[in-house]
Design a protein around this motif. Structure first.
Motif, PDB file in Angstrom:
ATOM      1  N   UNK A   1       0.825  -1.212   0.000  1.00  0.00           N
ATOM      2  CA  UNK A   1       0.000   0.000   0.000  1.00  0.00           C
ATOM      3  C   UNK A   1       0.864   1.268   0.000  1.00  0.00           C
ATOM      4  N   UNK A   2       0.518   2.204  -0.866  1.00  0.00           N
ATOM      5  CA  UNK A   2       1.182   3.514  -0.976  1.00  0.00           C
ATOM      6  C   UNK A   2       2.630   3.409  -1.458  1.00  0.00           C
ATOM      7  N   UNK A   3       3.083   2.208  -1.794  1.00  0.00           N
ATOM      8  CA  UNK A   3       4.469   2.054  -2.203  1.00  0.00           C
ATOM      9  C   UNK A   3       4.748   2.722  -3.544  1.00  0.00           C
ATOM     10  N   UNK A   4       3.778   2.708  -4.455  1.00  0.00           N
ATOM     11  CA  UNK A   4       3.991   3.316  -5.762  1.00  0.00           C
ATOM     12  C   UNK A   4       4.276   4.815  -5.647  1.00  0.00           C
ATOM     13  N   UNK A   5       3.470   5.519  -4.838  1.00  0.00           N
ATOM     14  CA  UNK A   5       3.675   6.964  -4.702  1.00  0.00           C
ATOM     15  C   UNK A   5       4.997   7.269  -4.008  1.00  0.00           C
ATOM     16  N   UNK A   6       5.336   6.478  -3.022  1.00  0.00           N
ATOM     17  CA  UNK A   6       6.611   6.678  -2.335  1.00  0.00           C
ATOM     18  C   UNK A   6       7.778   6.429  -3.282  1.00  0.00           C
ATOM     19  N   UNK A   7       7.665   5.368  -4.056  1.00  0.00           N
ATOM     20  CA  UNK A   7       8.696   5.047  -5.035  1.00  0.00           C
ATOM     21  C   UNK A   7       8.819   6.162  -6.080  1.00  0.00           C
ATOM     22  N   UNK A   8       7.681   6.651  -6.544  1.00  0.00           N
ATOM     23  CA  UNK A   8       7.681   7.722  -7.541  1.00  0.00           C
ATOM     24  C   UNK A   8       8.391   8.960  -7.004  1.00  0.00           C
ATOM     25  N   UNK A   9       8.085   9.336  -5.768  1.00  0.00           N
ATOM     26  CA  UNK A   9       8.706  10.505  -5.157  1.00  0.00           C
ATOM     27  C   UNK A   9      10.223  10.366  -5.116  1.00  0.00           C
ATOM     28  N   UNK A  10      10.693   9.188  -4.813  1.00  0.00           N
ATOM     29  CA  UNK A  10      12.133   8.955  -4.758  1.00  0.00           C
ATOM     30  C   UNK A  10      12.768   9.051  -6.148  1.00  0.00           C
ATOM     31  N   UNK A  11      12.094   8.510  -7.141  1.00  0.00           N
ATOM     32  CA  UNK A  11      12.618   8.586  -8.498  1.00  0.00           C
ATOM     33  C   UNK A  11      12.641  10.026  -9.002  1.00  0.00           C
ATOM     34  N   UNK A  12      11.633  10.795  -8.636  1.00  0.00           N
ATOM     35  CA  UNK A  12      11.612  12.208  -9.014  1.00  0.00           C
ATOM     36  C   UNK A  12      12.801  12.946  -8.401  1.00  0.00           C
ATOM     37  N   UNK A  13      13.127  12.607  -7.150  1.00  0.00           N
ATOM     38  CA  UNK A  13      14.268  13.238  -6.488  1.00  0.00           C
ATOM     39  C   UNK A  13      15.583  12.878  -7.144  1.00  0.00           C
ATOM     40  N   UNK A  14      15.744  11.618  -7.489  1.00  0.00           N
ATOM     41  CA  UNK A  14      16.969  11.172  -8.168  1.00  0.00           C
ATOM     42  C   UNK A  14      17.107  11.876  -9.508  1.00  0.00           C
ATOM     43  N   UNK A  15      16.000  11.945 -10.248  1.00  0.00           N
ATOM     44  CA  UNK A  15      16.033  12.610 -11.549  1.00  0.00           C
ATOM     45  C   UNK A  15      16.401  14.087 -11.414  1.00  0.00           C
ATOM     46  N   UNK A  16      15.807  14.762 -10.443  1.00  0.00           N
ATOM     47  CA  UNK A  16      16.086  16.187 -10.252  1.00  0.00           C
ATOM     48  C   UNK A  16      17.563  16.418  -9.941  1.00  0.00           C
ATOM     49  N   UNK A  17      18.140  15.553  -9.122  1.00  0.00           N
ATOM     50  CA  UNK A  17      19.558  15.693  -8.777  1.00  0.00           C
ATOM     51  C   UNK A  17      20.436  15.519 -10.017  1.00  0.00           C
ATOM     52  N   UNK A  18      20.119  14.527 -10.839  1.00  0.00           N
ATOM     53  CA  UNK A  18      20.897  14.304 -12.069  1.00  0.00           C
ATOM     54  C   UNK A  18      20.717  15.475 -13.024  1.00  0.00           C
ATOM     55  N   UNK A  19      19.490  15.940 -13.142  1.00  0.00           N
ATOM     56  CA  UNK A  19      19.198  17.073 -14.022  1.00  0.00           C
ATOM     57  C   UNK A  19      19.956  18.322 -13.585  1.00  0.00           C
ATOM     58  N   UNK A  20      20.102  18.500 -12.266  1.00  0.00           N
ATOM     59  CA  UNK A  20      20.804  19.668 -11.731  1.00  0.00           C
ATOM     60  C   UNK A  20      22.322  19.457 -11.617  1.00  0.00           C
TER      61      UNK A  20
END
Length: 224
Positions: free
Chosen positions: A179-198
């Motif tokens: 339960x709620x793992x997809x949204x938590x996982x998504x949030x983490x992937x968004x953070x990783x992407x933002x760091x790489x992008x920056x």
């Protein structure tokens, strides 16, 4: 004599190409859950379905066995490999190190086009998470991590990652069904992407490592 050698070589190349296509198909069937851990790979069924001989199927199984996704049992055929909890935890530790390195190197080496492609995968993951489509999310999740490794620009890292990632993938989809793992996982992937992008190599590395550590924790929690 030279013509015969050429003909033989051409047949070898055709066979290798077919085996590779079968290998990719079997791998996708395993990762999608169509073939489950412990399940026997039915060579006869695949041969009839794909309209090919059993030889390229057996070669594909041998290749997948090198990645630890398939187990070839003498006299019994090929089976989707089962990864036990102890091995999974060891693989998570290795994966954490490799993911952290990949994110660090991708932050430093990725092209603008590569980062844009990574962003498209994040958008797809958002869409799948919003619709609670865990199977599609999982498949895109795999592509996301593979893309980061590719963007890191290290052939040695790619080779090491493939072995660990494919074996661990036999276990990982279970963690995304919580339960709620997809949204938590998504949030983490968004953070990783933002760091790489920056181009923040240190943050990207930290977030990638934390992401794997949390996934390992979720796995342990489901086994208690």
């Amino acid at each position: 004599m030279e013509q015969q050698l050429f003909t033989n070589r051409l047949q070898d190349l055709k066979s290798q190409s077919l085996s590779r296509a079968v290998e990719e198909q079997l791998e996708q069937m395993i990762l999608s859950g169509e073939l489950l851990p412990g399940e026997r790979i039915n060579e006869s069924y695949l041969s009839n379905t794909l309209k090919i001989s059993r030889a390229p199927i057996r070669e594909a199984c041998r290749q997948l066995a090198q990645y630890g996704m398939v187990e070839n049992r003498v006299g019994k055929g090929s089976y989707v490999r089962q990864v036990n909890l102890e091995e999974a935890l060891e693989l998570y530790e290795l994966r954490g190190v490799l993911d952290a390195l990949a994110a660090e190197k991708a932050s430093q080496n990725a092209s603008s086009e590569g980062i844009a492609g990574l962003g498209l995968l994040v958008e797809q993951m958002r869409s799948f998470a919003a619709r609670h489509e865990s199977t599609e999310y999982f498949a895109t999740n795999l592509k996301f991590h593979h893309q980061i490794v590719q963007l890191a620009g290290s052939a040695a890292l790619i080779d090491l990652y493939e072995v660990v990632f494919k074996k661990l993938s036999l276990f990982r989809q279970k963690t995304l069904s919580q339960p709620d793992r997809l949204q938590r996982s998504l949030s983490q992937h968004e953070g990783i992407f933002a760091a790489i992008q920056n181009r923040d190599a240190q943050l990207g590395s930290q977030l990638a490592r934390s992401h794997v550590e949390e996934a390992k924790g979720v796995l342990l929690a489901t086994k208690v």
